[in-house]
Design a protein around this motif. Structure first.
Motif, PDB file in Angstrom:
ATOM      1  N   GLY A  19     -14.688  -0.819  -4.224  1.00  0.00           N
ATOM      2  CA  GLY A  19     -14.931  -2.262  -3.210  1.00  0.00           C
ATOM      3  C   GLY A  19     -15.784  -2.116  -2.730  1.00  0.00           C
ATOM      4  O   GLY A  19     -16.401  -2.649  -1.677  1.00  0.00           O
ATOM      5  N   TRP A  77      -5.878   6.833  -6.834  1.00  0.00           N
ATOM      6  CA  TRP A  77      -6.721   5.248  -6.022  1.00  0.00           C
ATOM      7  C   TRP A  77      -7.321   4.243  -7.294  1.00  0.00           C
ATOM      8  O   TRP A  77      -7.192   3.211  -7.607  1.00  0.00           O
ATOM      9  CB  TRP A  77      -6.851   5.258  -4.979  1.00  0.00           C
ATOM     10  CG  TRP A  77      -5.656   5.625  -3.995  1.00  0.00           C
ATOM     11  CD1 TRP A  77      -5.795   6.844  -3.300  1.00  0.00           C
ATOM     12  CD2 TRP A  77      -4.612   4.959  -3.032  1.00  0.00           C
ATOM     13  NE1 TRP A  77      -3.877   6.456  -2.711  1.00  0.00           N
ATOM     14  CE2 TRP A  77      -3.777   5.116  -2.542  1.00  0.00           C
ATOM     15  CE3 TRP A  77      -4.144   3.268  -4.111  1.00  0.00           C
ATOM     16  CZ2 TRP A  77      -3.071   4.834  -1.644  1.00  0.00           C
ATOM     17  CZ3 TRP A  77      -3.154   2.834  -3.224  1.00  0.00           C
ATOM     18  CH2 TRP A  77      -2.557   3.820  -2.427  1.00  0.00           C
ATOM     19  N   LEU A  87       0.898  -1.066   0.091  1.00  0.00           N
ATOM     20  CA  LEU A  87      -0.021  -0.280   0.268  1.00  0.00           C
ATOM     21  C   LEU A  87       0.767   1.081   0.459  1.00  0.00           C
ATOM     22  O   LEU A  87       0.937   1.954  -0.842  1.00  0.00           O
ATOM     23  CB  LEU A  87      -1.191   0.400   1.286  1.00  0.00           C
ATOM     24  CG  LEU A  87      -2.115  -1.104   1.133  1.00  0.00           C
ATOM     25  CD1 LEU A  87      -3.368  -1.235   2.173  1.00  0.00           C
ATOM     26  CD2 LEU A  87      -3.101  -0.501   0.355  1.00  0.00           C
ATOM     27  N   LEU A 117      -7.571   0.994  -6.125  1.00  0.00           N
ATOM     28  CA  LEU A 117      -7.897   0.579  -5.066  1.00  0.00           C
ATOM     29  C   LEU A 117      -8.655   1.952  -4.229  1.00  0.00           C
ATOM     30  O   LEU A 117      -8.721   1.870  -3.497  1.00  0.00           O
ATOM     31  CB  LEU A 117      -6.832   1.000  -4.112  1.00  0.00           C
ATOM     32  CG  LEU A 117      -5.969  -0.404  -4.556  1.00  0.00           C
ATOM     33  CD1 LEU A 117      -4.605  -0.173  -3.876  1.00  0.00           C
ATOM     34  CD2 LEU A 117      -6.454  -2.227  -3.746  1.00  0.00           C
TER      35      LEU A 117
END
Length: 122
Positions: free
Chosen positions: A94, A84, A68, A89
């Motif tokens: 998500g 991201w 990360l 990410l």
């Protein structure tokens, strides 16, 4: 029209960014440095031997943190202007469906070879 040296064209692409291979090399260098710093810090702080299963959990967690951190450095310094979401990410990426698909693919990637190995055992 500007004239560039052959050496500069090996390092930098036409869009004035480092070529992909050099960005990957720098990412890996940052990853290794961050991982070694994290491991050294934890070893310094813990100072006791951990059982093997705990060592694996700690080292895996440190590798995740280093990954990360290396992504953050790469996005900040090498991939300016890309967030991201560029590496998949972003918080909006998500979703439960994606997380479930990742869990399923990971389980299959581990489970199928394990079953083959168990099946071929004499």
């Amino acid at each position: 029209m500007s004239v560039r040296s052959p050496f500069a064209s090996l390092l930098v692409a036409d869009d004035a960014r480092l070529r992909a291979v050099w960005r990957i090399v720098l990412f890996l260098i940052v990853l290794v440095v961050l991982y070694e710093c994290l491991v050294s810090f934890v070893v310094f702080m813990v100072r006791t031997a951990l059982p093997p299963h705990a060592q694996m959990i700690v080292m895996s967690s440190l590798l995740l943190l280093a990954l990360l951190g290396a992504h953050a450095v790469a996005l900040r310094c090498l991939e300016r202007g890309r967030g991201w979401s560029f590496v998949g990410l972003a918080p909006s990426q998500g979703t439960p469906r994606r997380l479930a698909m990742g869990l399923l693919l990971g389980a299959l990637a581990i489970g199928i070879p394990s079953l083959v190995l168990l099946g071929t055992r004499e």
